[in-house]
Motif scaffolding. Sequence first.
Motif, PDB file in Angstrom:
ATOM      1  N   PRO A 110       0.261  -0.590   0.327  1.00 54.95           N
ATOM      2  CA  PRO A 110       0.041   0.107   0.524  1.00 54.95           C
ATOM      3  C   PRO A 110       1.200   1.252  -0.537  1.00 54.95           C
ATOM      4  O   PRO A 110       1.821   1.126   0.484  1.00 54.95           O
ATOM      5  N   THR A 149      -2.240   5.007 -13.511  1.00 54.14           N
ATOM      6  CA  THR A 149      -2.482   4.315 -12.449  1.00 54.14           C
ATOM      7  C   THR A 149      -3.610   3.501 -10.772  1.00 54.14           C
ATOM      8  O   THR A 149      -3.325   2.966 -10.458  1.00 54.14           O
ATOM      9  N   GLU A 150      -4.219   5.388 -11.294  1.00 52.09           N
ATOM     10  CA  GLU A 150      -5.418   4.016 -10.695  1.00 52.09           C
ATOM     11  C   GLU A 150      -6.165   2.433 -11.093  1.00 52.09           C
ATOM     12  O   GLU A 150      -6.645   1.915 -10.329  1.00 52.09           O
ATOM     13  N   LYS A 152      -4.606   0.821 -12.919  1.00 56.28           N
ATOM     14  CA  LYS A 152      -3.503  -0.858 -11.854  1.00 56.28           C
ATOM     15  C   LYS A 152      -3.677  -1.223 -10.869  1.00 56.28           C
ATOM     16  O   LYS A 152      -3.730  -1.691 -10.396  1.00 56.28           O
ATOM     17  N   THR A 153      -4.259   0.212 -10.007  1.00 56.17           N
ATOM     18  CA  THR A 153      -4.416  -0.543  -8.183  1.00 56.17           C
ATOM     19  C   THR A 153      -5.791  -1.147  -8.144  1.00 56.17           C
ATOM     20  O   THR A 153      -5.575  -2.816  -7.450  1.00 56.17           O
ATOM     21  N   GLN A 154      -6.719  -0.658  -9.621  1.00 56.85           N
ATOM     22  CA  GLN A 154      -8.311  -1.462  -9.423  1.00 56.85           C
ATOM     23  C   GLN A 154      -7.245  -2.925  -9.891  1.00 56.85           C
ATOM     24  O   GLN A 154      -8.044  -3.664  -9.283  1.00 56.85           O
ATOM     25  N   THR A 164      -1.233  -1.046  -3.728  1.00 57.77           N
ATOM     26  CA  THR A 164      -1.399  -0.380  -4.820  1.00 57.77           C
ATOM     27  C   THR A 164      -0.592   0.090  -5.588  1.00 57.77           C
ATOM     28  O   THR A 164      -1.171   0.481  -6.937  1.00 57.77           O
ATOM     29  N   GLY A 165       0.025  -0.957  -5.715  1.00 57.46           N
ATOM     30  CA  GLY A 165       0.867  -1.258  -6.739  1.00 57.46           C
ATOM     31  C   GLY A 165       2.761  -1.855  -6.074  1.00 57.46           C
ATOM     32  O   GLY A 165       2.376  -2.706  -4.702  1.00 57.46           O
TER      33      GLY A 165
END
Length: 220
Positions: A110, A149-150, A152-154, A164-165
Amino acid sequence: MLSEPTLTSRAEYGRAAPLLVWRSEGPLRAISSGPLGGGIGVRRWVLNATVSMSYDRDDPAAHLAALAADLALDGPGVGLLTGVDVAEVVARTDTGVRAWATVGLGTPVPAAAPAPAVLAQPVGTVNIVVYVPARLADAALVNAVATATEAKTQAIMELGLAATGTPTDAVTVLCPVDGSEAAYGGPRSTWGAPLARAVHAAVLAGGDRPVVPWSDQVTS
């Protein structure tokens, strides 16, 4: 227009280390968080290089520039590094937007979690390259990175990871230098919406299969 990536290799650690190379016939606008060619500017190529999980060079930009020179890549470009085999790249297209992802999730974290004193696992990297077939304004390019990025996090959360990555992820978004500017790159904008779907699909597919660090795939 950005080409489909070409897979090649170079000698490293006495082995054939893979490289992915995207080329463009002309200049493209780009935004990137990569160690080489980061920021906003005009770029002509993208290089994604596999390195050993024990990689500890403190000059990644110089290293990538040398790899680019060996490949006769002219002009400014973007250079990325990862500990996974870039031959495992996943590509997805949505409404003209093309996204490629090399997905290594060895250390999913996270973003706002406290940093441990020592990393218990090898660091993985998710490298994302996106081509949008319309000129994006500077603000839209920044917004497109956030949207990627959002997405990818999803995908990572849908893979069942509370993360988150990884600590070393990178995003590169490229678009034409000419044409009317699109002002927005958010997930409900004309180009941000297909970008989000393409990135999400690529990361989800890439993360939904076992990925062995490159250094563990070879024997001396």
